[in-house]
Design a protein around this motif. Structure first.
Motif, PDB file in Angstrom:
ATOM      1  N   PHE A   1      -7.519  21.997 -36.556  1.00 45.57           N
ATOM      2  CA  PHE A   1      -6.695  21.063 -35.584  1.00 45.57           C
ATOM      3  C   PHE A   1      -7.794  21.152 -34.218  1.00 45.57           C
ATOM      4  O   PHE A   1      -8.090  20.035 -33.715  1.00 45.57           O
TER       5      PHE A   1
ATOM      6  N   SER B   1      -8.786  18.177 -32.104  1.00 47.66           N
ATOM      7  CA  SER B   1      -8.834  17.639 -31.452  1.00 47.66           C
ATOM      8  C   SER B   1      -9.619  17.588 -30.300  1.00 47.66           C
ATOM      9  O   SER B   1      -9.903  16.422 -29.422  1.00 47.66           O
TER      10      SER B   1
ATOM     11  N   LEU C   1      -2.160  12.939 -31.653  1.00 47.36           N
ATOM     12  CA  LEU C   1      -0.887  13.703 -32.159  1.00 47.36           C
ATOM     13  C   LEU C   1      -0.333  13.861 -33.348  1.00 47.36           C
ATOM     14  O   LEU C   1       0.864  13.589 -32.708  1.00 47.36           O
TER      15      LEU C   1
ATOM     16  N   CYS D   1      -5.364  11.711 -24.462  1.00 46.42           N
ATOM     17  CA  CYS D   1      -4.435  12.258 -26.004  1.00 46.42           C
ATOM     18  C   CYS D   1      -3.004  11.305 -25.779  1.00 46.42           C
ATOM     19  O   CYS D   1      -2.681  11.437 -24.800  1.00 46.42           O
TER      20      CYS D   1
ATOM     21  N   THR E   1       0.487  19.680 -32.049  1.00 48.14           N
ATOM     22  CA  THR E   1       1.055  18.713 -31.902  1.00 48.14           C
ATOM     23  C   THR E   1       2.439  18.040 -30.571  1.00 48.14           C
ATOM     24  O   THR E   1       3.271  17.056 -30.576  1.00 48.14           O
TER      25      THR E   1
ATOM     26  N   PHE F   1       0.424  22.783 -27.593  1.00 49.67           N
ATOM     27  CA  PHE F   1      -1.182  22.616 -27.120  1.00 49.67           C
ATOM     28  C   PHE F   1      -1.563  22.613 -26.284  1.00 49.67           C
ATOM     29  O   PHE F   1      -3.057  23.258 -25.872  1.00 49.67           O
TER      30      PHE F   1
END
Length: 521
Positions: A95, A99, A111, A182, A229, A234
């Motif tokens: 992840f 990302s 996400l 994002c 997420t 995050f």
């Protein structure tokens, strides 16, 4: 409902200097894009960065190289920069790599929680106009619908790690701070999750806010239990840990949590109140060694934090920082952390480069870490913003020193038949100050005569109840006496008229907030 004069409150970065040693404060620096972030953490070289599922630990150099592999594969697949790329992956090294790589390539990392089913993932691919989806190999079956019903590029993470080309020139060097970085899902507390679009500068501002007011910031060991997420996981858990040259390990299986804690020996945890409560009880029963033996800092948020937790962790020598954040503000809005613990009830000072004001009891915010808006939600955006301010929906107040207190949610306000407004969260916070109350829920009900009253259900803190030695047949009377004391310090219309002691916990959201029913009668 208590109201507040409208005034603008803000703090500067210099206001936080006094809480951190000079050398650490000067190191915090500033970054405005994910590429600048990667350049910054690359300097940590062969220091440990992220624990892998195979038991090894990736260095910062390895992380940087793997991020470049993402850029190589996206280039080879013809994915256009500045388009939305979905990421479906559990909490792990993959992840982190995917990302960071998606954003560094110049795409927008969208996400998507790994627990979503195939139909929901397909719906998200349409709603968020995805051009590609990167996914964990174990979730291949969930990708079938997207692969058969769309023309999207679908990319298993194993293909990224198999890539041989590592080329720094593929990083998007012309990224601008205001470019989209994002899309993170909100918690959906209003009934439907929305995608908050965060720019690079907003994401980096949120990450940097996690650095302020910590004396020992660099070279820590984190253990991550919050979904990546989720904005808290995050930004504050992953990005801040990396920026500060710390190592982060991920929980791989809840059944292995305590085994992993003793193996990884974290000194900092970023957790929700329910976990802080669980860990507190275990630390009291078995000592801090049960949690690895090195823990000296907890950052707690994502739900209301009872003052009891802060006070009890301090007794164990663990600094406990409660704060306030929003997905829409890159998580970190205010903090009450090391050296900055004015009041157990406060969520602290606003982090730098933000402004706040109270309008008719509601907290309004604006600042560098503010989202650009909800993706493809024009009506929601029209409602959420006014004159450049974001209306949080949270009831709040500032004290004379401009420390922030969250009183409740505007949507949860109970309007009584006499026209008075009650914030149930405000009353609950007062009830939760009783050390034997673990959590509470206040709501509108009817008494036997049909009159509207406030009713309260409570979950007791069993460890405290046991220590008090209260007999079972005296429990209701004892708790009621505590509620009576709370009532004595409330306005007449805020007082609780009926008490129920629950024998099980409340229904909760994924972020462990109590799911509040609209009507209970």
């Amino acid at each position: 409902m208590r109201k507040q004069q409208e005034k603008i409150v803000s703090f500067t970065r210099e206001d936080f200097r006094r809480f951190t040693d000079a050398e650490t404060f000067e190191r915090i620096g500033d970054v405005t894009t994910i590429v600048e972030f990667l350049d910054s953490i690359h300097k940590f070289g062969d220091a440990p960065a992220i624990g892998k599922t195979d038991g090894t630990v990736a260095t910062f150099n390895e992380l940087y190289a793997d991020v470049l592999k993402v850029c190589s594969v996206l280039t080879g697949k013809g994915v256009e920069r500045r388009t939305n790329v979905g990421l479906v992956c559990g909490n792990n090294y993959s992840f982190a790599v995917a990302s960071l790589g998606i954003m560094a390539y110049g795409c927008v990392a969208t996400l998507l929680p790994a627990h979503l089913d195939d139909k929901t993932l397909y719906g998200c691919s349409k709603k968020y106009d995805l051009t590609a989806v990167v996914y964990e190999d174990s979730l291949t079956e969930k990708m079938t619908l997207i692969q058969t019903a769309t023309q999207l590029v679908t990319l298993p993470i194993s293909e990224i790690f198999a890539e041989k080309k590592v080329d720094g020139s593929l990083l998007c060097k012309d990224l601008k701070p205001d470019d989209n970085a994002c899309i993170i899902m909100t918690g959906g507390t209003t009934g439907r999750s929305k995608g908050a679009v965060l720019s690079h500068t907003a994401l980096m501002a949120g990450m940097l806010n996690g650095c302020f007011a910590m004396n020992r910031l660099y070279g820590r060991a984190y253990y991550c239990l919050i979904p990546l997420t989720h904005v808290f996981g995050f930004i504050r858990n992953l990005l801040t840990s990396l920026y500060t040259g710390s190592v982060i390990y991920f929980n791989t299986d809840k059944r292995l949590m305590f085994e992993e804690l003793q193996k990884y020996k974290p000194d900092c945890l970023v957790i929700v109140p329910a976990l802080a409560e669980l860990f507190l009880n275990l630390a009291k029963a078995y000592g801090l060694g049960f949690l690895g033996g090195k823990l000296d800092m907890i950052v707690c948020g994502a739900a209301n934090v009872p003052p009891y937790l802060l006070n009890e962790w301090f007794k164990l020598g663990v600094l406990f920082g409660a704060g306030y954040g929003l997905t829409e503000f890159a998580n970190m809005v205010s903090g009450n952390v090391e050296g900055n613990c004015k009041s157990a009830e406060s969520v602290g000072m606003l982090y730098p480069e933000q402004e706040a004001k109270i309008v008719n009891g509601e907290l309004w915010l604006r600042g560098r870490n503010m989202m650009k808006g909800y993706y493809a939600e024009p009506e929601e955006n029209a409602h959420a913003f006014e004159d450049g301010w974001f209306k949080t929906g949270d009831l709040a107040r500032f004290d004379d020193d401009n420390y922030l207190y969250i009183i409740g949610r505007l949507k949860d306000v109970i309007v009584l038949p006499n026209g008075e407004n009650v914030s149930p969260a405000y009353v609950e916070a007062k009830i939760n100050e009783l050390n034997y109350i673990q959590d509470s829920l206040v709501y509108e009900s009817k008494n036997s005569f049909g009159a509207t009253i406030l009713k309260c259900e409570v979950v007791l803190r069993q460890s405290v109840v046991k220590a008090l030695g209260i007999e079972q047949d005296k429990l209701q009377e004892y708790v009621q006496a505590g509620i009576d004391k709370v009532n004595a310090n409330l306005l007449d219309y805020e007082r609780v008229s009926e008490l129920v002691i629950r024998d099980k916990d409340f229904d909760r959201s994924p972020s462990m907030k109590i799911i509040r029913p609209r009507k209970m009668y």
